[in-house]
Design a protein around this motif. Structure first.
Motif, PDB file in Angstrom:
ATOM      1  N   VAL A  28      25.632 -13.789  97.605  1.00 40.71           N
ATOM      2  CA  VAL A  28      25.328 -12.904  96.387  1.00 40.71           C
ATOM      3  C   VAL A  28      24.962 -13.162  95.385  1.00 40.71           C
ATOM      4  N   THR A  29      23.723 -13.207  94.985  1.00 41.62           N
ATOM      5  CA  THR A  29      23.261 -13.830  93.535  1.00 41.62           C
ATOM      6  C   THR A  29      23.879 -12.859  92.341  1.00 41.62           C
ATOM      7  N   SER A  30      23.621 -13.414  90.949  1.00 38.46           N
ATOM      8  CA  SER A  30      24.058 -12.974  90.071  1.00 38.46           C
ATOM      9  C   SER A  30      23.491 -11.866  89.628  1.00 38.46           C
ATOM     10  N   GLY A  31      22.214 -11.454  89.742  1.00 39.32           N
ATOM     11  CA  GLY A  31      21.487 -10.469  89.558  1.00 39.32           C
ATOM     12  C   GLY A  31      21.093 -10.642  88.114  1.00 39.32           C
TER      13      GLY A  31
ATOM     14  N   ARG B  51      33.094 -16.642 108.703  1.00 37.77           N
ATOM     15  CA  ARG B  51      32.233 -15.602 107.956  1.00 37.77           C
ATOM     16  C   ARG B  51      32.435 -15.698 106.727  1.00 37.77           C
ATOM     17  N   THR B  52      31.329 -16.534 105.958  1.00 47.52           N
ATOM     18  CA  THR B  52      31.531 -16.807 104.474  1.00 47.52           C
ATOM     19  C   THR B  52      30.579 -15.967 103.592  1.00 47.52           C
ATOM     20  N   VAL B  53      30.963 -15.628 102.539  1.00 54.49           N
ATOM     21  CA  VAL B  53      30.167 -15.438 101.359  1.00 54.49           C
ATOM     22  C   VAL B  53      30.312 -16.077 100.141  1.00 54.49           C
ATOM     23  N   LEU B  54      28.941 -16.405  99.387  1.00 51.91           N
ATOM     24  CA  LEU B  54      28.920 -17.434  98.288  1.00 51.91           C
ATOM     25  C   LEU B  54      28.727 -16.385  97.262  1.00 51.91           C
ATOM     26  N   VAL B  55      29.423 -16.137  96.346  1.00 50.69           N
ATOM     27  CA  VAL B  55      29.355 -15.185  95.190  1.00 50.69           C
ATOM     28  C   VAL B  55      28.949 -16.017  93.912  1.00 50.69           C
ATOM     29  N   ASP B  56      27.830 -15.835  93.205  1.00 46.26           N
ATOM     30  CA  ASP B  56      27.264 -16.503  91.940  1.00 46.26           C
ATOM     31  C   ASP B  56      27.895 -15.554  90.771  1.00 46.26           C
ATOM     32  N   ALA B  57      28.982 -15.981  90.346  1.00 43.00           N
ATOM     33  CA  ALA B  57      29.691 -15.125  89.486  1.00 43.00           C
ATOM     34  C   ALA B  57      29.221 -15.885  87.982  1.00 43.00           C
ATOM     35  N   ASP B  58      28.414 -16.675  88.068  1.00 36.55           N
ATOM     36  CA  ASP B  58      28.110 -17.289  86.737  1.00 36.55           C
ATOM     37  C   ASP B  58      26.985 -16.479  86.249  1.00 36.55           C
ATOM     38  N   LEU B  59      27.406 -15.403  85.472  1.00 39.16           N
ATOM     39  CA  LEU B  59      26.533 -14.432  84.906  1.00 39.16           C
ATOM     40  C   LEU B  59      25.711 -14.917  83.565  1.00 39.16           C
ATOM     41  N   ARG B  60      25.953 -15.992  83.236  1.00 33.67           N
ATOM     42  CA  ARG B  60      25.328 -16.692  81.932  1.00 33.67           C
ATOM     43  C   ARG B  60      24.117 -17.885  82.257  1.00 33.67           C
ATOM     44  N   ARG B  61      24.678 -18.373  83.400  1.00 38.34           N
ATOM     45  CA  ARG B  61      23.553 -19.590  83.824  1.00 38.34           C
ATOM     46  C   ARG B  61      23.393 -19.964  85.274  1.00 38.34           C
ATOM     47  N   PRO B  62      23.047 -18.623  85.910  1.00 36.44           N
ATOM     48  CA  PRO B  62      23.065 -18.892  87.411  1.00 36.44           C
ATOM     49  C   PRO B  62      22.141 -19.732  88.122  1.00 36.44           C
TER      50      PRO B  62
ATOM     51  N   GLY C 104      21.873  -8.046  92.084  1.00 38.75           N
ATOM     52  CA  GLY C 104      22.954  -9.038  92.533  1.00 38.75           C
ATOM     53  C   GLY C 104      24.310  -8.360  92.034  1.00 38.75           C
ATOM     54  N   LEU C 105      25.248  -9.360  91.545  1.00 40.64           N
ATOM     55  CA  LEU C 105      26.616  -9.148  91.314  1.00 40.64           C
ATOM     56  C   LEU C 105      26.549  -8.065  89.832  1.00 40.64           C
ATOM     57  N   SER C 106      25.645  -8.332  89.135  1.00 44.06           N
ATOM     58  CA  SER C 106      25.791  -7.695  87.659  1.00 44.06           C
ATOM     59  C   SER C 106      25.083  -6.274  88.064  1.00 44.06           C
ATOM     60  N   THR C 107      24.294  -6.047  88.842  1.00 44.25           N
ATOM     61  CA  THR C 107      23.630  -4.657  89.081  1.00 44.25           C
ATOM     62  C   THR C 107      24.642  -3.805  89.866  1.00 44.25           C
ATOM     63  N   ALA C 108      25.358  -4.527  90.721  1.00 42.87           N
ATOM     64  CA  ALA C 108      26.467  -3.881  91.556  1.00 42.87           C
ATOM     65  C   ALA C 108      27.520  -3.306  90.732  1.00 42.87           C
ATOM     66  N   ILE C 109      27.966  -4.007  89.718  1.00 41.08           N
ATOM     67  CA  ILE C 109      29.006  -3.742  88.859  1.00 41.08           C
ATOM     68  C   ILE C 109      28.480  -2.483  87.807  1.00 41.08           C
ATOM     69  N   VAL C 110      27.455  -2.703  87.362  1.00 37.37           N
ATOM     70  CA  VAL C 110      26.750  -1.674  86.268  1.00 37.37           C
ATOM     71  C   VAL C 110      26.499  -0.591  86.883  1.00 37.37           C
ATOM     72  N   ASN C 111      25.903  -0.473  88.010  1.00 35.89           N
ATOM     73  CA  ASN C 111      25.114   0.630  88.631  1.00 35.89           C
ATOM     74  C   ASN C 111      25.820   1.461  90.021  1.00 35.89           C
ATOM     75  N   ASP C 112      27.143   0.708  90.238  1.00 37.25           N
ATOM     76  CA  ASP C 112      27.793   1.301  91.445  1.00 37.25           C
ATOM     77  C   ASP C 112      26.949   1.096  92.680  1.00 37.25           C
ATOM     78  N   MET C 113      26.126   0.187  92.536  1.00 37.35           N
ATOM     79  CA  MET C 113      25.064  -0.182  93.862  1.00 37.35           C
ATOM     80  C   MET C 113      26.075  -0.678  94.903  1.00 37.35           C
ATOM     81  N   PRO C 114      25.831  -0.147  96.151  1.00 39.75           N
ATOM     82  CA  PRO C 114      26.434  -0.368  97.177  1.00 39.75           C
ATOM     83  C   PRO C 114      26.549  -1.954  97.673  1.00 39.75           C
ATOM     84  N   VAL C 115      27.627  -2.558  98.043  1.00 42.71           N
ATOM     85  CA  VAL C 115      27.763  -3.920  98.431  1.00 42.71           C
ATOM     86  C   VAL C 115      26.637  -4.363  99.455  1.00 42.71           C
TER      87      VAL C 115
END
Length: 236
Positions: free
Chosen positions: A127-130, A77-88, A101-112
């Motif tokens: 998980v896209t960058s957002g 079971r694999t998850v691919l996380v786009d943590a390139d928040l500059r050029r996703p 995506g990732l940025s909205t989850a961090i900023v807005n405490d969005m559920p995983v």
């Protein structure tokens, strides 16, 4: 287990040679990378692996996506996380929307579960960058980001993380501190030994666990033909 967004996937993934040509020599090389990662540590299980490069256009994002696919195909079971928040790029690769995506989850405490996307590939979520934030390094170095990675690691067998180039920004260096391992991708056609050494020094400074270097576009010889270790990419 999380409830994931099942309606964000529009059509087939792009540039995933492991999916399109599973029996090709290139796909076999990606599976070899997976095997090497699995056996890279005896005492510690490797569950979160970060992919980065010294400079842009090394093919790190496509490499990360194909390696993630090999894990999924092996039953992990694999998850691919786009943590390139500059050029996703992952939302383009998998043809996903990127309003959250990732940025909205961090900023807005969005559920995983609100940022996990199912793909048509069994065992593989993305998980896209957002939306691109004004302060990527601050977001990626936050406690919320660390908590997200721990959460992914608890619910998945493998977490693959795509990050920006090391010599451009500090993002990959920050995340390499908390990932179980880091893989450095380089394109041999534009390989610069000095830049690779600088990138390695930055990872060592961050106390990263460097698993190895992937050499892109390296010509390999077979009995019948010549082929390239990696089919190339124009992405970062």
């Amino acid at each position: 287990m999380f409830r994931k967004d099942k309606h964000a996937y529009t059509s087939g993934p792009r540039q995933l040679i492991v999916e399109k040509e599973p029996k090709s020599p290139v796909s076999e090389q990606f599976r070899s990378i997976r095997t090497n990662i699995m056996y890279s540590s005896v005492d510690k299980e490797i569950k979160t692996v970060l992919f980065t490069s010294a400079t842009p256009s090394a093919g790190k994002s496509t490499t990360a996506a194909n390696v993630a696919l090999t894990y999924a195909q092996s039953g992990k079971r694999t998850v691919l996380v786009d943590a390139d928040l500059r050029r996703p790029t992952m939302h383009y690769t998998f043809e996903l929307t990127n309003q959250r995506g990732l940025s909205t989850a961090i900023v807005n405490d969005m559920p995983v579960e609100n940022i996990l996307r199912e793909t048509i590939i069994e065992n593989l979520d993305v998980v896209t960058s957002g939306p691109i934030p004004p302060n990527p390094a601050e977001l990626l170095s936050s406690k919320k980001m660390m908590h997200l990675l721990k959460t992914f690691s608890m619910h998945y067998d493998m977490v693959i993380i795509d990050t920006p180039p090391l010599l451009a920004v500090t993002d990959a260096q920050v995340l390499s501190r908390i990932a179980d391992g880091t893989v450095l991708v380089t394109d041999v056609t534009g390989n610069n030994r000095e830049r690779l050494q600088d990138a390695k020094a930055l990872l060592e400074k961050a106390d990263a666990n460097i698993l190895g270097v992937i050499m892109n576009n390296k010509k390999m010889n077979t009995k019948n033909d010549n082929y390239y270790y990696y089919y190339g990419s124009d992405e970062s």
